[in-house]
Design an enzyme around this catalytic site. Structure first.
Site, mmCIF file in Angstrom:
data_model
loop_
_atom_site.group_PDB
_atom_site.id
_atom_site.type_symbol
_atom_site.label_atom_id
_atom_site.label_comp_id
_atom_site.label_asym_id
_atom_site.label_seq_id
_atom_site.Cartn_x
_atom_site.Cartn_y
_atom_site.Cartn_z
ATOM 1 N N PRO A 86 0.679 -1.175 -0.042
ATOM 2 C CA PRO A 86 -0.254 0.076 -0.014
ATOM 3 C C PRO A 86 0.958 1.521 -0.087
ATOM 4 C CG PRO A 86 -0.736 -1.005 1.982
ATOM 5 C CD PRO A 86 0.312 -1.926 1.229
ATOM 6 N N GLU A 87 0.357 2.071 -0.313
ATOM 7 C CA GLU A 87 1.745 3.455 -0.914
ATOM 8 C C GLU A 87 0.557 4.552 0.774
ATOM 9 O OE1 GLU A 87 2.310 4.053 -4.630
ATOM 10 O OE2 GLU A 87 2.448 2.525 -5.299
ATOM 11 N N LYS A 101 4.431 5.009 5.575
ATOM 12 C CA LYS A 101 3.126 3.971 5.446
ATOM 13 C C LYS A 101 3.050 2.794 6.364
ATOM 14 C CE LYS A 101 5.566 3.084 0.776
ATOM 15 N NZ LYS A 101 6.141 1.864 -0.571
ATOM 16 N N ASN A 121 4.998 1.565 -4.828
ATOM 17 C CA ASN A 121 5.499 1.475 -6.718
ATOM 18 C C ASN A 121 4.922 1.295 -7.783
ATOM 19 O OD1 ASN A 121 7.611 0.346 -7.731
ATOM 20 N ND2 ASN A 121 5.925 -1.743 -8.221
ATOM 21 N N ARG A 148 11.041 -4.926 -7.250
ATOM 22 C CA ARG A 148 9.654 -4.992 -7.754
ATOM 23 C C ARG A 148 9.081 -3.992 -9.653
ATOM 24 N NH1 ARG A 148 10.698 -1.341 -3.278
ATOM 25 N NH2 ARG A 148 9.458 -2.647 -1.336
#
Length: 299
Positions: free
Chosen positions: A2-3, A51, A165, A269
């Site tokens: 999660p961002e 985060k 990402n 990633r």
């Protein structure tokens, strides 16, 4: 993972459900805190930090959690069926007279003194959605290692907190460069604009259930001065410029989007870019991303 905008939304849901209320149920399902009992204490607030989530509780305690890839906090009304996953994945339960917050698959869960929060989040750079936001400090942090690939620098939460990402790939597109470009090679005008652009993207999405980086309110033009609007297609497929769009046409130039792994040697990633709209180094087609750094990226 999660961002920052997703974590901000989770904090708001938890704060609305718990803040100012006395805990009537407390169950921390990790061995170290299995005997901890928070019942009878009032939840003071739930605050996001990058985060990370900080649930502050009466008596000088903070429940620190991090969602990483699979974690989530769900809030249920009394009598509502829990649906966040099987029972064995539950790591925390915080209940009040009318709401229950359930933490699923939380890889980080610790009960600390509120005065010791800096031990958990003190390494983080300026928070894009927090009161400590400082664009000058964020840019200074990013440029501290000029040879580091831009994508890696953006993901390092010690530089600025909140980018994951998705925003890494989208920011690089809007800046008109690839994620493998050494950040020191980013043109000065684009580097100066980077912190404000990142903040604009996260702020524009923190109140929305669907992330969108392509609307005029978020990024009508990229920083190369070329329009990023004008595509005729609509719908969910048009919410992001490059992320998750491998082989689909670029929304600006219609070149197929490419993807490759990018990482620091500890974690790879998937990364997306347009080979026409973005300039800079890229890994060869079909090849794994060459190792350009042995640094770990802090969360």
């Amino acid at each position: 993972m999660p961002e920052g905008d997703t974590v901000w939304q989770a904090a708001r849901r938890l704060h609305t459900a718990l803040a100012g209320k006395v805990l009537t149920r407390s169950d921390l399902r990790v061995p170290r805190y299995a005997t901890a009992d928070l019942t009878g204490r009032t939840v003071l607030d739930v605050t996001p930090r990058g985060k990370h989530l900080l649930t502050r509780i009466e008596g000088g305690l903070t429940l620190h959690s991090h969602l990483r890839m699979d974690g989530s906090w769900k809030v249920y009304a009394n009598g509502q069926r829990w649906s966040g996953g099987p029972a064995h994945q539950i790591r925390a339960i915080l209940g009040t007279v009318d709401r229950t917050a359930v933490g699923y698959r939380l890889p980080v869960l610790e009960l600390i003194r509120t005065t010791d929060e800096d031990r958990a989040v003190g390494h983080l750079g300026p928070d894009l959605l927090g009161p400590d936001w400082n664009p000058d400090k964020a840019l200074q942090n990013l440029l501290r290692d000029p040879a580091r690939p831009l994508g890696e620098a953006l993901l390092d939460q010690r530089n600025l907190a909140g980018i994951g990402n998705v925003y890494k790939s989208e920011l690089c597109f809007l800046l008109g460069v690839t994620p493998w470009l050494p950040i020191g090679a980013l043109p000065a005008d684009r580097a100066a604009h980077l912190p404000a652009l990142a903040k604009k993207l996260l702020e524009s999405n923190r109140d929305s259930p669907t992330r969108n980086t392509t609307t005029p309110s978020t990024a009508a033009r990229n920083t190369t001065g070329r329009s990023t609007q004008g595509h005729s297609a609509t719908g969910r497929d048009q919410n992001l410029y490059v992320y998750g769009r491998t082989a689909r046409p670029c929304l600006r130039c219609h070149t197929p989007i490419r993807s490759a792994d990018q990482g620091d040697g500890s974690r790879e990633r998937p990364t997306y870019w347009c080979p026409t709209c973005q300039t800079g180094p890229t890994p060869p087609p079909g090849a794994a991303k060459p190792r350009t750094s042995n640094r770990r990226t802090a969360n």
